[in-house]
Design a protein around this motif. Structure first.
Motif, mmCIF file in Angstrom:
data_model
loop_
_atom_site.group_PDB
_atom_site.id
_atom_site.type_symbol
_atom_site.label_atom_id
_atom_site.label_comp_id
_atom_site.label_asym_id
_atom_site.label_seq_id
_atom_site.Cartn_x
_atom_site.Cartn_y
_atom_site.Cartn_z
ATOM 1 N N SER A 29 -8.428 -119.572 -32.870
ATOM 2 C CA SER A 29 -7.682 -120.154 -34.164
ATOM 3 C C SER A 29 -6.263 -120.299 -33.370
ATOM 4 C CB SER A 29 -7.638 -119.008 -35.258
ATOM 5 O OG SER A 29 -6.614 -119.382 -35.929
ATOM 6 N N GLY A 30 -5.800 -121.525 -33.646
ATOM 7 C CA GLY A 30 -4.325 -121.893 -33.298
ATOM 8 C C GLY A 30 -3.263 -121.563 -34.311
ATOM 9 N N ALA A 38 -0.836 -122.061 -26.020
ATOM 10 C CA ALA A 38 -1.956 -122.144 -24.883
ATOM 11 C C ALA A 38 -1.721 -123.688 -24.222
ATOM 12 C CB ALA A 38 -3.300 -122.495 -25.619
ATOM 13 N N GLU A 39 -1.205 -124.803 -24.874
ATOM 14 C CA GLU A 39 -1.023 -126.078 -24.345
ATOM 15 C C GLU A 39 -0.177 -125.988 -23.476
ATOM 16 O OE1 GLU A 39 -1.135 -129.646 -23.088
ATOM 17 O OE2 GLU A 39 -2.688 -128.475 -24.190
ATOM 18 N N ARG A 63 -5.506 -111.957 -24.779
ATOM 19 C CA ARG A 63 -6.731 -112.033 -24.091
ATOM 20 C C ARG A 63 -7.283 -113.493 -24.848
ATOM 21 N NH1 ARG A 63 -11.598 -111.145 -25.628
ATOM 22 N NH2 ARG A 63 -11.104 -109.840 -27.093
ATOM 23 N N MET A 64 -7.425 -113.352 -26.122
ATOM 24 C CA MET A 64 -7.900 -114.880 -26.819
ATOM 25 C C MET A 64 -7.121 -116.047 -26.266
ATOM 26 S SD MET A 64 -10.349 -114.428 -28.710
ATOM 27 C CE MET A 64 -10.471 -115.735 -29.852
ATOM 28 N N LEU A 65 -5.853 -115.762 -26.173
ATOM 29 C CA LEU A 65 -5.065 -116.898 -25.680
ATOM 30 C C LEU A 65 -5.311 -117.407 -24.163
ATOM 31 C CD1 LEU A 65 -2.382 -118.797 -26.583
ATOM 32 C CD2 LEU A 65 -1.161 -117.169 -25.470
ATOM 33 N N VAL A 69 -6.753 -120.887 -22.815
ATOM 34 C CA VAL A 69 -6.047 -121.676 -21.617
ATOM 35 C C VAL A 69 -6.900 -122.128 -20.679
ATOM 36 C CG1 VAL A 69 -4.269 -121.528 -19.673
ATOM 37 C CG2 VAL A 69 -3.851 -120.639 -21.982
ATOM 38 N N LEU A 70 -7.971 -121.042 -20.180
ATOM 39 C CA LEU A 70 -9.081 -121.354 -19.283
ATOM 40 C C LEU A 70 -9.875 -122.546 -19.769
ATOM 41 C CD1 LEU A 70 -9.740 -117.939 -17.949
ATOM 42 C CD2 LEU A 70 -8.118 -119.339 -17.125
ATOM 43 N N LYS A 71 -10.327 -122.443 -20.961
ATOM 44 C CA LYS A 71 -11.047 -123.638 -21.529
ATOM 45 C C LYS A 71 -10.588 -124.836 -21.360
ATOM 46 C CE LYS A 71 -13.346 -120.557 -24.827
ATOM 47 N NZ LYS A 71 -13.628 -120.382 -26.430
#
Length: 474
Positions: A29-30, A38-39, A63-65, A69-71
């Protein structure tokens, strides 16, 4: 999956627990500007000389952020994820880096030599269009010597273009064992979710779990849950899950036609009003105060004359004749609505003077956010008010008649470990039995094995005392 979670998914037609780990891996969720963050991190890792620090309290979504980023990184990136809370030696750190990055080095060499070899190989493979990233969760828990070695790995001068990039996750810069040179880092603080951001966050989670209809939590309740969670996504997950589970304990109310007995009661009321007018001219009024809340159709809990009291009792008696007393309801089955009997309405007279009704704390039987309740009732429970707010308890059962819970209390070896919490449900008295005070959910779950035989086949609802107090408005 717990029975409660399964019931929630069935009720709302969800494929997964919307606030569980599976959805964590499926959706990001952004909300609250987190997608933009993340971008930004992805861009910095690709083009900037600075590495990135993500700062935020536990539960803020670091952690979710990082996973998002990895995705977003391209396929040529090789990533090692290190848990700083479990890494306390250079050998252990390098073993994880070599293995996860696939560098093919022997890890039994001298630690400093191995560190140098890691830097040489990654630099060489970077020229072959590979990129390397080390993500360190709980970076602020690393020992000073490991922080120094990671700084060495960053290199200097021209080596910056071919080095292993680093992304650290931490609570605060103040928690590091050694000062961090912010010239080398770009800090990304994660802010708490605002109420509009919380609305978007809940919606995103539900959509990821298969909910394509309207969000089943009203906007005002989302705001309230967000305040309870302190704007932290992880805590908001817990509050929202409890909210939806609580709705599965509600009893559906079937529509009924207007009964003949109500017509009769209405005519009787009209006659009594006429009598009351004559009576009040010749006689002194005697005020009384009902102790329990009358049904929604009844008169408000105010001082009443003797004739008005008779009128209330007449209506209650008519109601009592067409209703049956509900059986004891358990959380695993739909709750049944019990009627107030004529005997349950016992007015108190104090020397002909009106006495104010005692205040009682409103508890919520199923964790739902109370709405439009009548005046609060007295906070009478010793366990609820004395327990640690963050501790857990077992909510065992909810009923209309307190006497049924009094009999169950006698089945416990230590009566002081249980308590009866009184509240209002659909305008009528409701009593909930809670048991025990536990430091963790796991401890509370283990304690279910020692419950009396009556509850052996049931699954108690594990709740925090704070959630019960908050729902009760305490």
């Amino acid at each position: 999956m717990s029975e409660q979670t399964e019931r929630m998914q069935s009720m709302y037609h969800l494929q997964h627990d919307p606030f569980g780990a599976l959805v964590d891996a499926m959706v990001f969720s952004g909300a609250g500007g987190r997608y933009e963050t993340a971008e930004t991190i992805r861009h910095l890792l690709t083009y900037s000389q600075q590495d990135s620090l993500v700062l935020g309290r536990a539960g803020s979504g670091k952690r979710m952020l990082a996973q998002q980023v990895l995705k977003m990184l391209e396929e040529h990136w090789r990533v090692a994820w290190i848990d700083g809370s479990e890494t306390d030696s250079l050998v252990e750190l390098l073993r994880e880096i070599v293995g996860q990055l696939g560098l093919g080095l022997r890890v039994d060499a001298d630690a400093d030599e191995l560190l140098q070899r890691v830097m040489e190989i990654t630099s060489a493979r970077t020229r072959s269009d590979e990129s390397f990233l080390i993500v360190i969760q709980f970076a602020d828990r690393l020992p000073i010597d490991l922080l120094a070695k990671l700084k060495v790995m960053r290199g200097s001068g021209e080596a910056l273009e071919a080095r292993v990039r680093q992304l650290w996750l931490c609570n605060s810069l103040d928690d590091f064992a050694a000062p961090i040179d912010l010239d080398d880092w770009y800090a990304h603080p994660l802010e708490r979710l605002t109420d509009p951001a919380a609305e978007q966050y809940i919606k995103d989670r539900l959509i990821a779990a298969g909910n394509v209809s309207e969000v089943p939590i009203p906007v005002k309740d989302i705001h309230r849950l967000n305040h309870m969670a302190g704007g932290l996504p992880d805590r908001l997950n817990e509050r929202a899950r409890d909210y939806l589970i609580s709705a599965t304990f509600k009893t559906p109310v079937k529509g009924q036609s207007f009964p003949l007995t109500h017509v009769i009661a209405g005519l009787a009321a009209l006659v009594l009003v006429v009598i009351a007018f004559v009576y009040n001219v010749s006689e002194r009024q005697v005020k009384v105060t009902p102790v329990v809340a009358l049904p929604a159709e009844s008169m408000p809990a105010e001082s009443m004359s003797a004739v008005e009291k008779k009128l209330a009792e007449a209506v209650a008696n008519v109601e009592a004749k067409q209703q049956t007393v509900a059986q004891v309801a358990v959380p695993e089955k739909p709750l049944e609505t019990a009627a107030l009997t004529a005997e349950s309405i016992q007015p108190v007279v104090a020397s002909g003077t009106a006495q104010p009704a005692p205040e009682v704390a409103v508890d919520n039987p199923a964790g739902e956010v109370p709405r439009a309740l009548t005046a609060p009732v007295l906070a009478q429970t010793r366990l609820l008010l004395s327990a640690d707010p963050e501790a857990f308890t077992l909510q065992l059962i909810g009923v209309r008649e307190k006497s049924k819970l009094d009999r169950l209390v006698a089945e416990f070896k230590v009566p002081e470990s249980v308590d009866i919490v009184e509240s209002l449900r659909q305008g009528q008295a409701w009593f909930v039995l809670i048991h025990g005070q536990f430091a963790t959910k796991e401890a509370a779950a283990q304690a279910t094995a020692d419950l009396p035989a009556t509850f052996k086949n049931q699954e108690p609802w594990i709740r925090t005392f704070q959630s019960i107090r908050t729902d009760a408005g305490l």
